[in-house]
Design a protein around this motif. Sequence first.
Motif, PDB file in Angstrom:
ATOM      1  N   GLY A 348       0.807  -1.217   0.000  1.00 39.39           N
ATOM      2  CA  GLY A 348       0.000   0.000   0.000  1.00 39.39           C
ATOM      3  C   GLY A 348       0.841   1.268   0.000  1.00 39.39           C
ATOM      4  N   ILE A 349       0.149   2.413  -0.011  1.00 30.82           N
ATOM      5  CA  ILE A 349       0.820   3.715  -0.080  1.00 30.82           C
ATOM      6  C   ILE A 349       0.333   4.602   1.067  1.00 30.82           C
ATOM      7  N   PRO A 350       1.242   5.119   1.903  1.00 35.63           N
ATOM      8  CA  PRO A 350       0.840   6.057   2.957  1.00 35.63           C
ATOM      9  C   PRO A 350       0.205   7.311   2.356  1.00 35.63           C
ATOM     10  N   ASP A 351      -0.717   7.927   3.095  1.00 35.24           N
ATOM     11  CA  ASP A 351      -1.419   9.115   2.593  1.00 35.24           C
ATOM     12  C   ASP A 351      -0.462  10.239   2.228  1.00 35.24           C
ATOM     13  N   LEU A 352       0.612  10.414   3.012  1.00 35.75           N
ATOM     14  CA  LEU A 352       1.555  11.490   2.767  1.00 35.75           C
ATOM     15  C   LEU A 352       2.235  11.327   1.407  1.00 35.75           C
ATOM     16  N   ILE A 353       2.534  10.082   1.034  1.00 27.60           N
ATOM     17  CA  ILE A 353       3.163   9.816  -0.266  1.00 27.60           C
ATOM     18  C   ILE A 353       2.131   9.882  -1.387  1.00 27.60           C
ATOM     19  N   LYS A 354       0.916   9.391  -1.093  1.00 26.71           N
ATOM     20  CA  LYS A 354      -0.143   9.370  -2.125  1.00 26.71           C
ATOM     21  C   LYS A 354      -0.447  10.778  -2.640  1.00 26.71           C
ATOM     22  N   GLU A 355      -0.349  11.788  -1.763  1.00 23.57           N
ATOM     23  CA  GLU A 355      -0.614  13.166  -2.160  1.00 23.57           C
ATOM     24  C   GLU A 355       0.439  13.702  -3.126  1.00 23.57           C
ATOM     25  N   LYS A 356       1.636  13.099  -3.113  1.00 26.69           N
ATOM     26  CA  LYS A 356       2.742  13.598  -3.941  1.00 26.69           C
ATOM     27  C   LYS A 356       2.878  12.864  -5.271  1.00 26.69           C
ATOM     28  N   LEU A 357       2.108  11.806  -5.451  1.00 28.30           N
ATOM     29  CA  LEU A 357       2.204  11.043  -6.693  1.00 28.30           C
ATOM     30  C   LEU A 357       1.851  11.912  -7.897  1.00 28.30           C
ATOM     31  N   PHE A 358       2.494  11.665  -9.015  1.00 24.49           N
ATOM     32  CA  PHE A 358       2.235  12.339 -10.296  1.00 24.49           C
ATOM     33  C   PHE A 358       2.620  13.822 -10.285  1.00 24.49           C
ATOM     34  N   LYS A 359       3.451  14.247  -9.299  1.00 22.77           N
ATOM     35  CA  LYS A 359       3.870  15.652  -9.232  1.00 22.77           C
ATOM     36  C   LYS A 359       5.382  15.731  -9.256  1.00 22.77           C
ATOM     37  N   ILE A 360       5.921  16.560 -10.143  1.00 22.91           N
ATOM     38  CA  ILE A 360       7.366  16.706 -10.267  1.00 22.91           C
ATOM     39  C   ILE A 360       7.962  17.339  -9.020  1.00 22.91           C
ATOM     40  N   ASN A 361       7.202  18.242  -8.364  1.00 22.87           N
ATOM     41  CA  ASN A 361       7.740  18.920  -7.189  1.00 22.87           C
ATOM     42  C   ASN A 361       7.420  18.192  -5.890  1.00 22.87           C
ATOM     43  N   GLY A 362       6.863  16.987  -5.989  1.00 17.88           N
ATOM     44  CA  GLY A 362       6.581  16.191  -4.800  1.00 17.88           C
ATOM     45  C   GLY A 362       7.509  14.989  -4.751  1.00 17.88           C
ATOM     46  N   LYS A 363       8.532  15.046  -3.944  1.00 16.83           N
ATOM     47  CA  LYS A 363       9.530  13.977  -3.882  1.00 16.83           C
ATOM     48  C   LYS A 363       8.911  12.736  -3.252  1.00 16.83           C
ATOM     49  N   VAL A 364       8.942  11.619  -4.008  1.00 13.62           N
ATOM     50  CA  VAL A 364       8.346  10.364  -3.545  1.00 13.62           C
ATOM     51  C   VAL A 364       9.458   9.357  -3.258  1.00 13.62           C
ATOM     52  N   ILE A 365       9.546   8.924  -2.009  1.00 17.05           N
ATOM     53  CA  ILE A 365      10.543   7.920  -1.626  1.00 17.05           C
ATOM     54  C   ILE A 365       9.844   6.827  -0.841  1.00 17.05           C
TER      55      ILE A 365
END
Length: 416
Positions: A348-365
């Motif tokens: 699954g994906i934590p909510d904090l990471i899910k909000e950053k998906l598909f965004k260049i300025n949202g670093k996803v780790i």
Amino acid sequence: MNGLGISKLLLTVGWVLILLRNVISDFISVNIAVTIIFIACCYETTAMLSFWNVKPKKSYQLQIAITSIASVIFNVAVLLEATINTRILIILMGIFAVYLPITISHFNQNKHNFSRNFYPLCYAGFEILLLIRILYIFFNPKNVFFFNPTLEGLYNISSFLLAFTGTIGFLLLIKKKQDLKIQKLLDDKNIFFSIIAHDLRGPLGSSVALSKLLIEDIKEGNHGEIREIAKVLHQSNENTYKLLDNLLGWSGAQTGMMEYSPEKITLNKLINENIELNQNAALNKNIDLLFESTEQIEVEADKKMIDTIVRNLLNNAIKFTDTNGKIAVRVQRKQQNAEISITDNGIGIPDLIKEKLFKINGKVIQRDTDNEMGNGMGLLLCSELINRHHGKIWAESEPGKGSTFKFSVPLEAFRN
């Protein structure tokens, strides 16, 4: 922008032909000239639609239909020797009808944005003047095309100023949008280079260190360690290659170097091909990889782009699903779109990471089941390719309960 320039050129040609009525034949100075004016109005409105991008295909069809009907009615009226008054009414009503749908639709889309509504307000004023003129001529028939009292002169000046101001406002809005687009490209470029510097430096550094260990073990003849290091080195290089491939794909989509070439494709066949390519990776983790579909669905889309999207989403699903897990791919028709979903029962994906998906300025780790670091570049590329198709992509997930990634594309391709 090109459509707007063409419209002004055609409008000039149309009015010049009308002014040459006593020099050239009536067919050219009346039938052809008015038809050209209708087409010019159509070009201008479709240029606006292209800028606004509001239900493009249906809106284009509506504008073309209105223009065609107005042209046919006018030419039939001339053929039947209708009066000058009737002809003028048809011209005014035709122009009014061409501009009406886009004026209404734009205000519906931008109800609380004055800067975006300024130039449509000018066109709305132009529409009101046309309506006044239509009513006036209807109740006060005239038998000449040009009529020059003071009131007529003021009316013509007002109409011209409103149309001219609206056009200038539209051009300024296009410039503002282009400036914002350029600024976004510059911002994305900076983020892009920071991703290259950060995300490629790590795995490449690991490869260098592993290569050094490999050389030392070869000298010492430690075959067991050589095998393990080679395996890790291969995995590291494979991940680096995937990241670089996604980075190049994303940059190509951003700069327009990736050409959009739609063709008729069967989604069922494309998905089956990608499932076969990923079966070995799924079998290595004993994951059931299933395709569920009740109908054959064809879309007009870019095959390479859709392939890339499905491949990335399947790779992610396998990476973030535990051993003995399950992944289900589904495709279905929803109104004028085809929707593909890839569901797994992974971490699954934590909510904090899910909000950053598909965004260049949202670093996803996020680490996958093999403790490998994910960076989200594959999803960013998917988002760009979906945007080229005027589709949508989104994720539904709960930590520990798996994820569902969905994307939809129109059944018929959008063409500018």
